[in-house]
Design a protein around this motif. Structure first.
Motif, PDB file in Angstrom:
ATOM      1  N   SER A   1       0.808  -1.221   0.000  1.00 31.53           N
ATOM      2  CA  SER A   1       0.000   0.000   0.000  1.00 31.53           C
ATOM      3  C   SER A   1       0.838   1.266   0.000  1.00 31.53           C
ATOM      4  N   SER A   2       2.131   1.160   0.221  1.00 32.13           N
ATOM      5  CA  SER A   2       2.995   2.331   0.199  1.00 32.13           C
ATOM      6  C   SER A   2       3.723   2.507  -1.128  1.00 32.13           C
ATOM      7  N   TYR A   3       3.524   1.571  -2.061  1.00 27.61           N
ATOM      8  CA  TYR A   3       4.240   1.613  -3.334  1.00 27.61           C
ATOM      9  C   TYR A   3       3.408   2.281  -4.428  1.00 27.61           C
ATOM     10  N   ALA A   4       4.060   3.068  -5.246  1.00 27.77           N
ATOM     11  CA  ALA A   4       3.478   3.462  -6.522  1.00 27.77           C
ATOM     12  C   ALA A   4       3.611   2.276  -7.469  1.00 27.77           C
ATOM     13  N   MET A   5       2.630   2.102  -8.327  1.00 30.73           N
ATOM     14  CA  MET A   5       2.625   0.958  -9.255  1.00 30.73           C
ATOM     15  C   MET A   5       2.463   1.446 -10.687  1.00 30.73           C
ATOM     16  N   GLY A   6       3.091   0.713 -11.587  1.00 30.80           N
ATOM     17  CA  GLY A   6       2.983   1.086 -12.990  1.00 30.80           C
ATOM     18  C   GLY A   6       2.822  -0.129 -13.885  1.00 30.80           C
ATOM     19  N   TRP A   7       2.266   0.107 -15.057  1.00 26.68           N
ATOM     20  CA  TRP A   7       2.197  -0.892 -16.121  1.00 26.68           C
ATOM     21  C   TRP A   7       3.004  -0.361 -17.303  1.00 26.68           C
ATOM     22  N   PHE A   8       3.775  -1.240 -17.887  1.00 28.06           N
ATOM     23  CA  PHE A   8       4.589  -0.933 -19.049  1.00 28.06           C
ATOM     24  C   PHE A   8       4.393  -2.040 -20.069  1.00 28.06           C
ATOM     25  N   ARG A   9       4.824  -1.786 -21.299  1.00 24.60           N
ATOM     26  CA  ARG A   9       4.737  -2.824 -22.327  1.00 24.60           C
ATOM     27  C   ARG A   9       5.924  -2.733 -23.269  1.00 24.60           C
ATOM     28  N   GLN A  10       6.203  -3.861 -23.869  1.00 26.66           N
ATOM     29  CA  GLN A  10       7.301  -3.924 -24.831  1.00 26.66           C
ATOM     30  C   GLN A  10       6.883  -4.806 -25.990  1.00 26.66           C
ATOM     31  N   ALA A  11       6.827  -4.204 -27.159  1.00 26.46           N
ATOM     32  CA  ALA A  11       6.509  -4.929 -28.385  1.00 26.46           C
ATOM     33  C   ALA A  11       7.808  -5.423 -29.016  1.00 26.46           C
ATOM     34  N   PRO A  12       7.736  -6.453 -29.848  1.00 25.77           N
ATOM     35  CA  PRO A  12       8.947  -6.982 -30.474  1.00 25.77           C
ATOM     36  C   PRO A  12       9.701  -5.899 -31.232  1.00 25.77           C
ATOM     37  N   GLY A  13      10.996  -5.806 -30.974  1.00 29.02           N
ATOM     38  CA  GLY A  13      11.827  -4.845 -31.673  1.00 29.02           C
ATOM     39  C   GLY A  13      11.690  -3.417 -31.212  1.00 29.02           C
TER      40      GLY A  13
ATOM     41  N   VAL B   1       4.331  -7.553 -24.655  1.00 30.05           N
ATOM     42  CA  VAL B   1       4.441  -8.129 -23.325  1.00 30.05           C
ATOM     43  C   VAL B   1       4.207  -7.001 -22.327  1.00 30.05           C
ATOM     44  N   TYR B   2       3.299  -7.230 -21.404  1.00 31.95           N
ATOM     45  CA  TYR B   2       2.946  -6.208 -20.420  1.00 31.95           C
ATOM     46  C   TYR B   2       3.588  -6.545 -19.081  1.00 31.95           C
ATOM     47  N   TYR B   3       4.215  -5.539 -18.496  1.00 31.65           N
ATOM     48  CA  TYR B   3       4.920  -5.699 -17.225  1.00 31.65           C
ATOM     49  C   TYR B   3       4.314  -4.784 -16.169  1.00 31.65           C
ATOM     50  N   CYS B   4       4.212  -5.268 -14.955  1.00 36.71           N
ATOM     51  CA  CYS B   4       3.907  -4.356 -13.866  1.00 36.71           C
ATOM     52  C   CYS B   4       5.191  -4.084 -13.094  1.00 36.71           C
ATOM     53  N   ALA B   5       5.205  -2.959 -12.413  1.00 42.01           N
ATOM     54  CA  ALA B   5       6.393  -2.522 -11.694  1.00 42.01           C
ATOM     55  C   ALA B   5       5.987  -1.771 -10.440  1.00 42.01           C
ATOM     56  N   ALA B   6       6.859  -1.814  -9.448  1.00 41.91           N
ATOM     57  CA  ALA B   6       6.600  -1.146  -8.171  1.00 41.91           C
ATOM     58  C   ALA B   6       7.735  -0.182  -7.858  1.00 41.91           C
TER      59      ALA B   6
END
Length: 122
Positions: free
Chosen positions: A30-42, A93-98
Motif C-alpha cells: 500500500s505504500s508503493y506506486a505501481m505502474g504498467w509498461f509494455r514492450q513490443a517486439p523490436g 508483453v505487459y509488465y507491472c512494476a513497483a
C-alpha cells in the motif's frame, strides 16, 4: 524485496477487452506506486499507466488514454489494468512494476514482474 506476478494476458480480437492483474508480495504494498509498461517486439519498453500508493492519482500514456484503466486493491496487494477497445498495436508483453517513492511515468521503478503476453488480432 517485492515480487510481482502478472496474469490475465492472452489472445483477443481487435475491439475486445482484457483485464491484467499483478499480485505483489510484501506487507508494504500500500505504500508503493505501481505502474504498467509494455514492450513490443523490436521496440523499447514504454510506459502505459501508473497509480499512486493511495489510488487517488492515475496517469496514462496518450496512446491508451480513454481505453485503459489502472486501479489497485491494497487489501489484496493487487493492481489491475482494464484494457478495452484493444487494437493490434497494443500487442506486447505487459509488465507491472513497483516503486517505493513517488509515482513516475518513466522506467525508474524498483521492482518488475516477468510480464504477460497480450496479442490483439485484426
Amino acid at each position: 524485496q517485492v515480487q510481482l506476478v502478472e496474469s490475465g494476458g492472452g489472445l483477443v480480437q481487435a475491439g475486445g477487452s482484457l483485464r491484467l492483474s499483478c499480485a505483489a508480495s510484501g506487507r508494504t504494498f500500500s505504500s508503493y506506486a505501481m505502474g504498467w509498461f509494455r514492450q513490443a517486439p523490436g521496440k523499447e519498453r514504454e510506459f502505459v499507466a501508473a497509480i499512486s500508493w493511495s489510488g487517488s492519482n492515475t496517469y496514462y500514456a496518450d496512446s491508451v488514454k480513454g481505453r485503459f484503466t489502472i486501479s489497485r486493491d491494497n487489501a489484496k496487494n493487487t493492481v489491475y489494468l482494464q484494457m478495452n477497445s484493444l487494437k493490434p498495436e497494443d500487442t506486447a508483453v505487459y509488465y507491472c512494476a513497483a516503486r517505493s517513492e513517488v509515482v513516475v511515468t518513466t522506467l525508474e521503478y524498483d521492482w518488475w514482474g516477468q510480464g504477460t503476453q497480450v496479442t490483439v488480432s485484426s
